[in-house]
Write a protein that holds these residues in place. Structure first.
Motif, PDB file in Angstrom:
ATOM      1  N   GLU A   1       0.855  -1.192   0.000  1.00 31.61           N
ATOM      2  CA  GLU A   1       0.000   0.000   0.000  1.00 31.61           C
ATOM      3  C   GLU A   1       0.893   1.246   0.000  1.00 31.61           C
ATOM      4  N   ASP A   2       0.273   2.428  -0.174  1.00 32.34           N
ATOM      5  CA  ASP A   2       1.047   3.671  -0.152  1.00 32.34           C
ATOM      6  C   ASP A   2       1.055   4.323   1.229  1.00 32.34           C
ATOM      7  N   ALA A   3       0.480   3.649   2.225  1.00 30.65           N
ATOM      8  CA  ALA A   3       0.491   4.130   3.620  1.00 30.65           C
ATOM      9  C   ALA A   3       0.035   5.581   3.696  1.00 30.65           C
ATOM     10  N   ASP A   4       0.853   6.458   4.294  1.00 33.88           N
ATOM     11  CA  ASP A   4       0.426   7.858   4.418  1.00 33.88           C
ATOM     12  C   ASP A   4       0.976   8.725   3.291  1.00 33.88           C
ATOM     13  N   GLY A   5       1.514   8.083   2.234  1.00 31.01           N
ATOM     14  CA  GLY A   5       1.987   8.829   1.077  1.00 31.01           C
ATOM     15  C   GLY A   5       3.369   9.430   1.239  1.00 31.01           C
ATOM     16  N   ASP A   6       4.052   9.139   2.339  1.00 25.64           N
ATOM     17  CA  ASP A   6       5.374   9.695   2.616  1.00 25.64           C
ATOM     18  C   ASP A   6       6.405   8.584   2.492  1.00 25.64           C
ATOM     19  N   ILE A   7       7.322   8.694   1.529  1.00 20.96           N
ATOM     20  CA  ILE A   7       8.297   7.637   1.292  1.00 20.96           C
ATOM     21  C   ILE A   7       9.271   7.486   2.453  1.00 20.96           C
ATOM     22  N   ARG A   8       9.300   8.424   3.356  1.00 20.36           N
ATOM     23  CA  ARG A   8      10.192   8.339   4.514  1.00 20.36           C
ATOM     24  C   ARG A   8       9.578   7.531   5.654  1.00 20.36           C
ATOM     25  N   THR A   9       8.401   6.966   5.415  1.00 22.16           N
ATOM     26  CA  THR A   9       7.720   6.203   6.462  1.00 22.16           C
ATOM     27  C   THR A   9       7.284   4.843   5.930  1.00 22.16           C
ATOM     28  N   ALA A  10       7.035   3.934   6.870  1.00 21.62           N
ATOM     29  CA  ALA A  10       6.421   2.637   6.571  1.00 21.62           C
ATOM     30  C   ALA A  10       5.522   2.287   7.756  1.00 21.62           C
ATOM     31  N   VAL A  11       4.719   1.256   7.592  1.00 25.07           N
ATOM     32  CA  VAL A  11       3.711   0.921   8.586  1.00 25.07           C
ATOM     33  C   VAL A  11       4.122  -0.318   9.371  1.00 25.07           C
ATOM     34  N   THR A  12       4.229  -0.171  10.681  1.00 26.61           N
ATOM     35  CA  THR A  12       4.482  -1.320  11.557  1.00 26.61           C
ATOM     36  C   THR A  12       3.243  -1.689  12.360  1.00 26.61           C
ATOM     37  N   ALA A  13       2.231  -0.819  12.359  1.00 23.50           N
ATOM     38  CA  ALA A  13       0.995  -1.084  13.102  1.00 23.50           C
ATOM     39  C   ALA A  13      -0.166  -0.394  12.396  1.00 23.50           C
TER      40      ALA A  13
END
Length: 434
Positions: free
Chosen positions: A203-215
């Motif tokens: 997925e694109d998560a919050d749209g910020d490439i500096r982040t990823a989703v752990t929860a």
């Protein structure tokens, strides 16, 4: 390409030769990823320009068939899981079992074929905005992610590294509107999670490439119906008539707000409400109409809403609070509370944090900087949540970044396309190392 400084620093130690060999492989993967860009972009636009709204079964299957041919060509065993049993198009499952490393790392890669845009929507085609931005229905949510994982696998295959891994790709056809019951519609995904060691979501998560989703927070729906005694409004609050259905509903919603609003990371929202002498609901409860008069005490009221919780424990706590509130009635009223199955929470674990750290190191080594975890409040529910508790570690948000998801202003930042193909290929290679 990997920073030369990182290679030289590592090679000052005892294990210079193995580490240098790994760095050379990773440099080759990055170069190969660049060579995949032209064909990957063409595939992305081809799939974006096919409407695959969740309920457009033919469109979902068309996109699935395109991706299936790609995986067939790479030597994957592919299967279309028919969705008629849960009233959806179905899912594509592609499996690669290593002929040389059958006990090697097992990776589950997760994407989805469907979008929120129906066949009747006027947002149907991609459009290049400038050199680095392309608009299109579902381009970042999440056809871009589907192509990123495929391009990374192609890079691994081209450089002889694919055989180090065992991979299952699950591209669901109902992420935007899940089929029911979930026990059937999500079975292919859950079965794959039970098989896997690691889950990667694109997925694109919050749209910020500096982040990823752990929860991720879970997402469920709830409904409250109330009833009262119909009578002339002049007699409301009397011993014979009581307070009526609408006041009972108002009491319940106010208590929900007071008792739930401060629970960390939990949110609840009453989305549709109606009350009066008669209340008529659609089958799913999303459309409600009511009839009543100002001089008649309301006999019925209904509200349907959503709830997002950070863990199963928090979800259970919220359900108990809501049940207890509903049981306390105003005079001569009654109420019922129902809670529907939904997306489970993806709880942050040590394994998820460790996988994020590894992904972040890949990003740093490639010169793209560190990656931090998304605040769970900024990440909606997604299919990866169904892997929670089944895999050792999982992260999401490895897809194509952009803005305006779920709207006609959905635009992808194509600079992140190249970056995330490279990062995915290198991460998968590192996960293949003992």
């Amino acid at each position: 390409m990997l920073k030369k400084t990182s290679v030289l620093l590592v090679c000052a130690g005892l294990f210079c030769q193995p580490v240098l060999a790994s760095r050379l492989v990773e440099n080759a993967l990055v170069e190969q990823a660049s060579q995949e860009l032209t064909s990957a972009k063409a595939l992305l636009l081809r799939t974006v320009n096919i409407n695959s709204g969740t309920m457009n079964f033919a469109g979902v299957k068309d996109v699935g068939n395109i991706m299936r041919k790609e995986y067939d060509a790479l030597g994957f065993q592919t299967q279309w899981v028919d969705g008629s049993e849960f009233n959806r198009a179905g899912h594509l499952v592609a499996t690669y079992e290593s002929p040389t490393h059958p006990t090697g790392q097992k990776l589950l890669l997760i994407g989805h074929l469907d979008t929120v845009f129906s066949k009747e929507d006027d947002f149907q085609q991609s459009k290049e905005i400038d050199e680095t931005h392309i608009a299109g229905p579902g381009i970042s949510d999440m056809k871009g992610g589907n192509v990123i994982m495929l391009a990374a696998i192609k890079a691994l295959k081209a450089k002889g590294m694919l055989d180090r891994l065992n991979i299952k790709v699950v591209l669901t056809g109902d992420e935007e509107s899940s089929g029911r019951p979930l026990s059937i519609s999500k079975k292919a995904l859950v079965d794959a999670a039970k098989w896997a060691d690691v889950a990667l979501g694109f997925e694109d998560a919050d749209g910020d490439i500096r982040t990823a989703v752990t929860a991720r927070r879970g997402a469920s729906t709830w409904q409250v119906t109330t009833s009262g005694k119909a009578a002339h409004s002049s007699q409301i609050f009397t011993d014979k008539v009581g307070d009526g259905a609408i006041f009972e509903m108002a009491r319940i919603l106010q208590e929900f707000r007071l008792q739930l609003a401060d629970l960390p990371l939990l949110s609840f929202n009453p989305g549709v409400v109606a009350g009066g002498t008669r209340v008529m609901q659609s089958k799913g409860g999303d459309e409600v109409t009511a009839f009543g008069k100002t001089n008649v005490v309301a006999q019925h009221a209904s509200v349907k809403g959503g709830l997002r919780a950070a863990s199963q424990e928090q979800l259970a706590e919220a359900q108990k609070i809501m049940n207890d509130v509903v049981k306390q009635h105003l005079a001569l009223t009654d109420a019922t509370f129902t809670f529907d199955e939904g997306y489970p929470p993806m709880k942050e674990t040590k394994g998820n944090k460790a996988l994020l750290a590894q992904y972040s190191q890949v990003s740093v080594d490639l010169g793209y900087g560190p990656i931090t975890a998304v605040n769970p409040r900024n990440a909606g529910a997604a299919d990866i949540s169904f892997t929670a508790g089944h895999v050792k570690m999982a992260i999401d948000g490895l897809g194509l970044m952009g803005e305006g998801g779920h709207t006609k202003d959905e635009v992808a930042d194509m600079r992140t396309f190249k970056q995330n193909i490279e990062k995915t290929a290198v991460l998968m290679y590192r996960l293949s190392n003992p």
